[in-house]
Structures are given as C-alpha cells and as structure tokens.
Design an enzyme around this catalytic site. Structure first.
Site, PDB file in Angstrom:
ATOM      1  N   GLU A   6       0.795  -1.236   0.000  1.00 47.75           N
ATOM      2  CA  GLU A   6       0.000   0.000   0.000  1.00 47.75           C
ATOM      3  C   GLU A   6       0.828   1.287   0.000  1.00 47.75           C
ATOM      4  O   GLU A   6       0.719   2.110   0.913  1.00 47.75           O
ATOM      5  CB  GLU A   6      -0.969  -0.012   1.197  1.00 47.75           C
ATOM      6  CG  GLU A   6      -1.910  -1.204   1.169  1.00 47.75           C
ATOM      7  CD  GLU A   6      -2.930  -1.192   2.314  1.00 47.75           C
ATOM      8  OE1 GLU A   6      -2.914  -0.254   3.114  1.00 47.75           O
ATOM      9  OE2 GLU A   6      -3.737  -2.130   2.369  1.00 47.75           O
ATOM     10  N   GLU A   9      -5.886 -10.435  -1.896  1.00 48.88           N
ATOM     11  CA  GLU A   9      -6.588 -10.365  -0.595  1.00 48.88           C
ATOM     12  C   GLU A   9      -8.101 -10.268  -0.762  1.00 48.88           C
ATOM     13  O   GLU A   9      -8.760  -9.536  -0.016  1.00 48.88           O
ATOM     14  CB  GLU A   9      -6.123  -9.133   0.197  1.00 48.88           C
ATOM     15  CG  GLU A   9      -4.643  -9.026   0.396  1.00 48.88           C
ATOM     16  CD  GLU A   9      -4.225  -7.878   1.319  1.00 48.88           C
ATOM     17  OE1 GLU A   9      -5.101  -7.157   1.843  1.00 48.88           O
ATOM     18  OE2 GLU A   9      -3.016  -7.726   1.513  1.00 48.88           O
TER      19      GLU A   9
END
Ligand code: XIL
Length: 593
Positions: free
Chosen positions: A399, A514
């Site tokens: 991220e 994910e």
C-alpha cells in the site's frame, strides 16, 4: 495453667529469706520454668504459622513435564529457548498498534504451536521457575488461544499471573472485554519459585511456594475444557526460566496433555479449490490468508486451510510488529509454524508484508528518519534471509499509494508513511533491492488496494511502475488486493482483465492477493468472487487468487473491539464453517462453467 500457678506460689514465698543452696535451687527452677514456658510459646507460634494450608505437588496423574529439557519440549512459546535448566522466557514487548500507529494492546506469546491441556472437573496446574520474581514473569492460562482480528486481539477467557517482587498479581479476562474483569495483587514477601493454581468449586486458589496466598472467583473461564499456556517476561528485563509445568486432575477431575495436531491434512477431494485449480484449463494457485492460532486450535479451520488451498499468506505473523517487536528482537516462531504447515501440505507461501505504513512497532515509528533506511534494509535482510527457500514470493511494499484519492488534482500521491517521509519514493527502490539481494529467487510484489477499477489510483500505480522500471528496480509483479467492502467497490472483471494485460505488457505478473466481498446478498457476493477469479483465470500472467481469510469466524471484517464478536460476512465459509454460495461459484469458475 499448672506452670503459672507454680510460679505464683514461688513468688509468694520470696527468695530473700531462704538459704543460699535453696536460693540457687529456686533460681534454677524458676529459669527452667521460664525457659519451658518460653519454648511452649514459641512452639505454639510456629504451629500457628505453619497451620496455614500447605500445598505439595499432587500424586495424581500428571500431564506436562519438567526439566531436563526433553520434557519441556511440548511448550513452544514464541521467543523462548530450551536451555539446560528449563525453558527460558525472553522479553518480547509485543503489542498491537492500531491502523494509525497509536494504541498498544499487549500481545504476549502463546503456546499455540505446542501442546495444551484438556481438563474436566477440578484440576490444578503447577509451575516452577527460576528468577521469576526478579525478572517480572507473566504466566497465562487461556481457554483457547486469542484471535487477532483487525488491529486488535480478541481476549479469550484467561487468567494471567504476573510475578514480581511484590507477589503475584492475578488478572482474569472473561471474554467480555479486552480489559480484565478482575485484577488482584496477592502480596508475597521475597522471591517465589513455585505457583499452584487449583481450579475447584468455581474458585481459583493460589499457592506460592506451597503457601496458600488467596483465591478468586474463576468467572467460569475454563468451561471450555481446555487450557492453553502463554508466558512472557517484563520488557525490557532479564527474562526468567520455567523448569516445570504440569497439570493434574483433583478428585474426580482429570487433566491430560494434548499434543499439537498433525500438520498434514487430507486434500484428496477432487472438488476442493486447490485440486480444481490445478486441473483448470490454466492452472493457478488458490490461496488464503491464514492465521496461526485457529490453525492450531480449530480442526475445522485447519482442514479447510490445508484441504482447500494450495497457497497461503500469513495474515499478520510476518508484519513488523509481530516479527520484529523490538530493535534487537525478531520472533520468527509463529511465522515458522505457519510455514511448516504449508510445507506439510504442499502449499506455496506468499510473505506479507516487508515494508508497510501500518503494523509497525512503536520503536520503528519512533526511529529518527535518518536511521530508517538502515532499519528497513536490516529488517528485510533478516526476514527474507530467515525464510529464504521457504517463502516463494513477497509483498515487498504494501500500500504505497495514499488513502486520500483527492489530495492532488490528477493523481494519487504516495502515502504519508515513516518510510516515505524518510526516503521519499526511493524507499521502494531500496526495499526491492534489499529483498532481491536477500533471496534472488523469490518473486517480488508490490501490493495495493483499489487497482481493479480505472481512474486516478490505477493511473498513479502505472506511473509508479514506469518510474521503478526506468530505475531498473527488481519488481516482478503487482498484487490486486480486491477488497470489496461495500457495493461501491464492485469490480468489473473486464477492467481488471485489461489491467492485468497492461501489466503483462510491462513484463509484470499479477495476482489477486486479498479478496473478500461484503455478503449481505449471498448471490451477489458469489457473482463478485467468481467474476474476479474469471478475470484472473483468463490471463496467463495472473499467478494466484487468494482470499483474505477462510471463515467469517476469524475474518478481519469482524467489528473492531466487539465483545461479543460481531462478525462480518465476507468470506467463503460462514462462521459455522458452512460453505457460502461464493464457494460453489469459485468451484464452477475453476471448472470453466
Ligand atoms: C489486516 C488483518 O487481516 C488484520 O488481522 C490485522 O489486524 C490488520 O490487517 N490490507 C492488507 C492486510 O494488506 O495486511 C490487512 O490485514 C487487510 C488490508
């Protein structure tokens, strides 16, 4: 009574008027009588003190064991070491920080990968140790291992004994809060080397060095019939050593030691996701985020983890705050146990996450920016080096893009993290270079959310990839997190497919890393899952499809801090391990229907 009467009579006669020999006689007699009475008093005092209940190890059937070393090997406390005189408990100072880096819920180590006790009726647990009072020792007995949900630890019912030079502080968690329902200091002078906990008649009675020190309501914490052991040491501090820990039944009660489960599980079901994926027109790995505590304590979870998936990502166990809690402390045990499970079941391990703006221990957050590059590179070398040859691929940077999509006109900025602040975008370069150096054969990914749709976020990612490639950074692929937390996050498979193709043109692999999908509408959820898998299956550079968890029972979308637990509904199995329509839809997609 008789003694004092005689003394009185002699006092009346008086010593003055008697002959010398008689006087001596009486003097001796008097002193003799005084000595006797004194001795009687002392004996009485000793008797009264010793009359407090004394506890000795029970002769009943014993479960557990003591030093020499072999008998302690059932205890696999993360960070602990077997030594000649017992199991050394080292201070880890492990806490869980929240998403913004604040907070510090204690996360002491648990013997999840080792054995536990099964108990019924009354029982006792005996522990003996060295340097506990001096080192600050914490010994905790849990009804089941705690669960880490989303930046918090659900405290299962447990009792913790903190031993220091004040005595024993007992705290009880009853499963209704992260805070103990009761805490009590049982003061004891001097150091302690044995602690008995007797569980009987709804009470926990404690004995330190054989003396009863008190008792407290048990809040029914052991009604599960299981006792899992945890141990920690005051941090910083010298640590302490356990040299005996065993349980025995009392009266009709029983206690037995239950060995850690066999890691390898059956995966012969031809309709299991992993088998369908292997036979798919375009074989790929099917993965899930896995977490250790349920893996070792919940048979249903373990069966699904090994039976359905050919790949796993440790959900939290490799993040910095878990694996590197103090500057000089790495705790690999929990992650090692997950890797061992993967090996036993022929699963590929995807490591997550080396460099991330979240889940960083306090000391890392407080490191001066000028030292952060060194800290980051050391961390990567240690972690990747430790798992070299066992972890096939890594999320090197997780991220990196800002959460705030509107912070600059046409592109998304880099996320404001300790790494970005210290090094600018160069942190990404350094991280990939360090990971590549530590394990040249591992595949290195950059993992990000919100890349499935067109827009500024995707454009920023592609621009970033372009810059990294221009600088010859060894990046192999991009992870699409694919969290669909709400209807607005809906993913269009066609767009996702085109993004995978765009990366392929740049020579990069893709993976769905994910995925979890909100599940108010089970049919829509099934469609969403299948659409994303379909996009991945249709592109040869999409190497794997991983869900972020297995069952809602342990899902990360459980409401933060909720007691009782308030589960999300985002995963393939519900909280009772019943497959949701989404599971069937993935099977169908893999069968090419
Ligand atoms: C989550 C875990 O699932 C939680 O258990 C933990 O408390 C917080 O992190 N994107 C990521 C993952 O890359 O690391 C996050 O995992 C979910 C979002």
């Amino acid at each position: 009574m008789q003694v004092s009467l005689k003394i009185k009579q002699q006092k009346k006669v008086g010593v003055k008027n008697l002959k010398r020999s008689n006087r001596l006689n009486i003097f001796v007699k008097r002193h003799w009588l005084r000595t006797v009475s004194l001795l009687v008093l002392i004996a009485l005092a000793i008797f009264l003190v010793r009359a407090r209940p004394v506890k000795a190890p029970s002769n009943g059937k014993i479960a557990g064991g003591s030093s020499p070393v072999m008998n302690m090997s059932w205890l696999k406390i993360p960070g602990a070491q077997l030594e000649r005189d017992g199991l050394r408990i080292n201070p880890l100072g492990r806490v869980i920080v929240e998403q913004d880096g604040s907070g510090s819920q204690a996360n002491p180590p648990v013997n999840a990968a080792g054995s536990h006790f099964d108990v019924s009726g009354d029982f006792e647990i005996y522990a003996s140790f060295i340097n506990a009072s001096e080192g600050g020792a914490s010994l905790q007995y849990y009804s089941s291992p705690p669960i880490i949900y989303d930046e918090w630890r659900f405290e299962t019912p447990s009792v913790r004994f903190y031993i220091n030079d004040n005595g024993v502080t007992a705290s009880i968690w009853d499963g209704t809060s992260s805070e103990p329902v009761q805490t009590h200091l049982f003061a004891v002078g001097g150091s302690i080397s044995h602690l008995f906990m007797e569980s009987s008649g709804g009470k926990l009675t404690l004995y330190a060095d054989s003396r009863k020190i008190g008792s407290m309501d048990d809040h029914k914490i052991f009604s599960s019939g299981h006792v899992w052991v945890g141990a920690d040491a005051k941090s910083p501090g010298p640590g302490w050593t356990i040299n005996d820990l065993h349980a025995s039944g009392l009266g009709k009660g029983t206690a037995s030691l239950v060995a850690a489960p066999t890691l390898s599980v059956s995966h012969v079901d031809p309709n299991a996701l992993r088998n369908l994926a292997q036979k798919a027109s375009r074989p790929l790995k099917i993965g899930a985020a896995i977490t250790l505590n349920p893996l070792m304590s919940d048979d249903s979870y373990r069966q699904l983890a090994g039976g359905q998936f050919s790949m796993l990502t440790p959900e939290n166990e490799m993040k910095a705050q878990f694996i590197h809690p103090q500057p000089e402390v790495y705790v690999f045990d929990d992650a090692d146990a997950i890797v061992a499970f993967a090996e036993a079941n022929g699963m590929t391990v995807h490591g997550h996450a080396l460099v991330f703006g979240e889940a960083n221990p306090k000391w890392m957050q407080a490191t001066p920016p000028s030292q952060l590059q060194q800290v980051m590179v050391d961390h990567i070398q240690q972690v990747v080096g430790h798992f070299k040859g066992k972890v096939a691929e890594w999320d090197v940077v997780n991220e990196p893009l800002s959460d705030d999509d509107s912070n600059s006109g046409s592109s998304v900025d880099m996320r404001d993290t300790i790494w970005q602040r210290a090094m600018g975008e160069a942190f990404i370069d350094k991280a990939f270079e360090a990971a590549h150096k530590a394990d040249p054969s591992a595949k290195l990914y950059l993992n990000e959310y919100g890349l499935e749709a067109d827009g500024e976020r995707w454009d920023s990612l592609i621009a970033l990839v372009g810059r990294l490639q221009a600088r010859h950074i060894p990046i192999d692929g991009i992870g699409f997190q694919s969290h669909v937390y709400e209807a607005a996050d809906h993913e269009d498979p066609a767009v996702l497919k085109s993004h995978i193709q765009q990366l392929a043109k740049l020579g990069l692999l893709s993976r769905i890393s994910e995925i979890d999908v909100h599940g108010e509408d089970a049919v829509a959820q099934a469609k969403e899952y299948a659409g994303v898998l379909g996009a991945c299956l249709s592109e040869p550079t999409c190497t794997s499809f991983s869900t972020w968890g297995i069952t809602n029972l342990y899902g990360s979308t459980t409401d933060i801090g909720s007691y009782p637990l308030d589960f999300g509904d985002d995963l393939l199995w519900d909280k009772n391990f019943q497959p949701k329509p989404a599971y069937g839809s993935l099977q169908q997609a893999l069968k090419g229907r």
